[in-house]
Design an enzyme around this catalytic site. Structure first.
Site, short mmCIF file in Angstrom:
data_model
loop_
_atom_site.label_atom_id
_atom_site.label_comp_id
_atom_site.label_asym_id
_atom_site.label_seq_id
_atom_site.Cartn_x
_atom_site.Cartn_y
_atom_site.Cartn_z
N LYS A 22 0.59 -1.46 0.04
CA LYS A 22 -0.78 0.32 -0.67
C LYS A 22 0.81 1.33 0.11
O LYS A 22 0.65 2.05 -0.57
CB LYS A 22 -0.72 -0.13 0.96
CG LYS A 22 -1.83 -1.04 1.05
CD LYS A 22 -3.47 -0.88 2.16
CE LYS A 22 -4.46 -1.68 1.36
NZ LYS A 22 -6.21 -1.36 2.44
N LYS A 66 -4.61 -10.11 -7.36
CA LYS A 66 -5.86 -10.06 -6.33
C LYS A 66 -6.85 -9.44 -6.64
O LYS A 66 -6.53 -8.33 -7.02
CB LYS A 66 -5.46 -9.51 -4.77
CG LYS A 66 -6.83 -10.13 -3.56
CD LYS A 66 -6.31 -9.36 -2.22
CE LYS A 66 -6.32 -7.71 -2.20
NZ LYS A 66 -5.57 -7.98 -0.29
N LYS A 116 -11.20 -3.30 -4.35
CA LYS A 116 -11.17 -2.61 -4.31
C LYS A 116 -10.85 -1.18 -4.64
O LYS A 116 -11.44 -0.56 -5.47
CB LYS A 116 -12.06 -1.61 -3.00
CG LYS A 116 -12.81 -2.92 -2.14
CD LYS A 116 -12.78 -2.66 -0.24
CE LYS A 116 -13.09 -3.91 -0.12
NZ LYS A 116 -13.16 -2.90 1.75
P1 TYM Z 1 -11.11 -5.42 3.71
O1 TYM Z 1 -11.37 -4.61 3.75
O2 TYM Z 1 -9.06 -5.76 2.78
O3 TYM Z 1 -11.67 -7.25 3.09
C1 TYM Z 1 -12.87 -8.05 3.62
C2 TYM Z 1 -12.48 -9.22 3.38
O4 TYM Z 1 -12.55 -9.96 2.20
C3 TYM Z 1 -11.16 -10.36 2.17
N1 TYM Z 1 -10.39 -10.57 0.88
C4 TYM Z 1 -10.60 -11.47 0.32
N2 TYM Z 1 -10.71 -12.66 -0.04
C5 TYM Z 1 -10.52 -13.55 -1.37
N3 TYM Z 1 -9.83 -12.83 -2.33
C6 TYM Z 1 -10.13 -11.72 -2.30
N4 TYM Z 1 -9.95 -11.16 -3.23
C7 TYM Z 1 -10.37 -10.66 -1.20
N5 TYM Z 1 -10.24 -9.14 -1.42
C8 TYM Z 1 -10.19 -9.38 0.84
C9 TYM Z 1 -10.51 -10.06 2.82
O5 TYM Z 1 -9.48 -11.32 3.42
C10 TYM Z 1 -10.67 -9.80 4.10
O6 TYM Z 1 -10.99 -11.05 5.02
N6 TYM Z 1 -7.55 -5.90 7.11
C11 TYM Z 1 -9.41 -6.08 6.52
C12 TYM Z 1 -10.33 -5.92 7.68
C13 TYM Z 1 -9.72 -6.16 9.11
C14 TYM Z 1 -9.92 -7.23 9.86
C15 TYM Z 1 -10.15 -6.88 11.49
C16 TYM Z 1 -10.07 -8.94 9.51
C17 TYM Z 1 -9.90 -4.63 10.68
N7 TYM Z 1 -9.92 -5.63 11.56
C18 TYM Z 1 -9.61 -7.68 11.91
C19 TYM Z 1 -10.61 -9.24 10.61
C20 TYM Z 1 -10.13 -8.85 12.04
C21 TYM Z 1 -8.81 -5.46 5.70
O7 TYM Z 1 -8.07 -4.32 5.07
O8 TYM Z 1 -9.87 -6.54 5.09
#
Ligand code: TYM
Length: 335
Positions: free
Chosen positions: A111, A196, A199
């Site tokens: 990032k 991947k 968004k």
């Molecule tokens: P975020 O917002 O990027 O994504 C949310 C969830 O979607 C999953 N994900 C994917 N899974 C499979 N293929 C993909 N292309 C893909 N893109 C996203 C992510 O693995 C995630 O589970 N850091 C985290 C948010 C967070 C969090 C937490 C998660 C903040 N605090 C505590 C678990 C526990 C994030 O940016 O997710």
């Protein structure tokens, strides 16, 4: 009952990667676990967000989660900033985590890109706040996509170091739950099978959003990068074909079956046959979610009250854990 915590950032739309990688698992765990799910607005501002857009995106994401089957009667659904204990524990855990641990985080490197010096301190300590999200509830299970594995390992390392430093068993070690029921752990971009689905990809054709209508979904799948060969009859035949492997993986996750079973059905067929079948299946899965999303999104007062009720329940769980942490550390009791 085991306790689940997971989060999602309110930036951009919920896409198929989020849904198949994480949210479908969240929904599936609601009956067997005590579940807390948060829209992580504190994490979102690690990159600048326009305030009006952030407010709107937080409601968009809440509506999308409700439409995907997250049920506020069975789960606690809230926005992270409404529960101040996350940020408070985040500070404490920042004093436990080591700089060397954070320096290894690949998401920060991705990032921040080339401009590390110019990126926010928040982006750097992002995984510490994520650890606090989990540990402030003493959560035992964290359903996520494969890309969050490293952050989960860090949360475990922080929990172990806190427990060891203070000689307590305060935090249980959270287990990542990745690909429950053979689900898709990493959905790739439709334009590049090695990146991947995300968004933040500037190309809308790289992902399927849960708000896309049937024609848009069909067009994105038609345009998805593939190759000229027929599908093999076994998964081993997909080894050097990342785009083909991704499309087969998406089909399998949507059909709740294995890639092998998909290839038993489509092996020997080309993408001219497979893509329309994948488009039909995607539309059939997403249409009810999209319709529910529109309905939910239209009632902002109802969304806000779901979040407010969720935050009150979350605070009731988090406050005693933070008090226990403060007592352990040696802070005087708050009056
Ligand atoms: P975020 O917002 O990027 O994504 C949310 C969830 O979607 C999953 N994900 C994917 N899974 C499979 N293929 C993909 N292309 C893909 N893109 C996203 C992510 O693995 C995630 O589970 N850091 C985290 C948010 C967070 C969090 C937490 C998660 C903040 N605090 C505590 C678990 C526990 C994030 O940016 O997710």
């Amino acid at each position: 009952m085991p306790r689940v915590l997971s989060g999602i950032q309110p930036t951009g739309n919920l896409h198929l990667g989020n849904y198949l990688g994480a949210i479908a698992n969240w929904a599936a765990m609601q009956d067997s676990h005590e579940c807390l799910f948060c829209v992580v607005d504190l994490h979102a501002i690690t990159l600048f967000q326009d305030p009006a857009s952030l407010r709107s995106a937080t409601r968009d994401m809440t509506a999308a989660l409700l439409a995907s089957g997250i049920d506020p009667a069975r789960s606690v659904l809230f926005n992270q900033s409404a529960v101040p204990q996350h940020a408070e524990l985040g500070w404490v855990l920042g004093c436990v985590a080591r700089v060397g641990w954070l320096n290894r985080m690949t998401q920060f490197k991705d990032k921040a890109g080339k401009d590390r010096e110019g990126s926010s301190v928040g982006l750097y300590v992002y995984p510490v706040l994520q650890a606090a999200d989990i540990l402030v509830y003493k959560a035992t299970h964290v359903p996520v996509g494969d890309d969050q594995k490293q952050h989960l390992e860090l949360a475990r390392d922080i929990a172990v170091k806190f427990n060891t430093d203070y000689g307590v068993e305060l935090f249980p070690l959270p287990e990542p739950v990745i690909g429950l029921g053979g689900g898709a752990t990493r959905i790739m971009s439709l334009r590049d099978g090695t990146a991947k689905m995300s968004k933040s990809d500037p190309s809308a054709n790289s992902r399927i959003d849960l708000t896309d209508d049937a024609e848009t979904i069909a067009a994105k799948i038609r345009k998805a990068k593939s190759d000229a060969d027929a599908l093999p009859s076994e998964v081993a035949g997909l080894a050097d074909r990342p785009e083909a492997r991704n499309l087969v993986g998406i089909y399998a996750a949507l059909a709740k079956t294995s890639p092998d079973a998909v290839l038993r059905q489509f092996g020997g067929q080309g993408f001219g046959v497979f893509k329309p079948a994948l488009a039909d299946l995607t539309v059939a899965t997403l249409a009810p979610i999209t319709a529910a999303y529109r309905e939910r999104r239209a009632d902002e007062a109802a969304l806000d009250s779901v979040l407010a009720e969720g935050a009150a329940k979350a605070r009731a769980i988090a406050a005693p854990v933070l008090a226990e942490v403060y007592e352990t550390i040696g802070f005087l009791t708050r009056c």
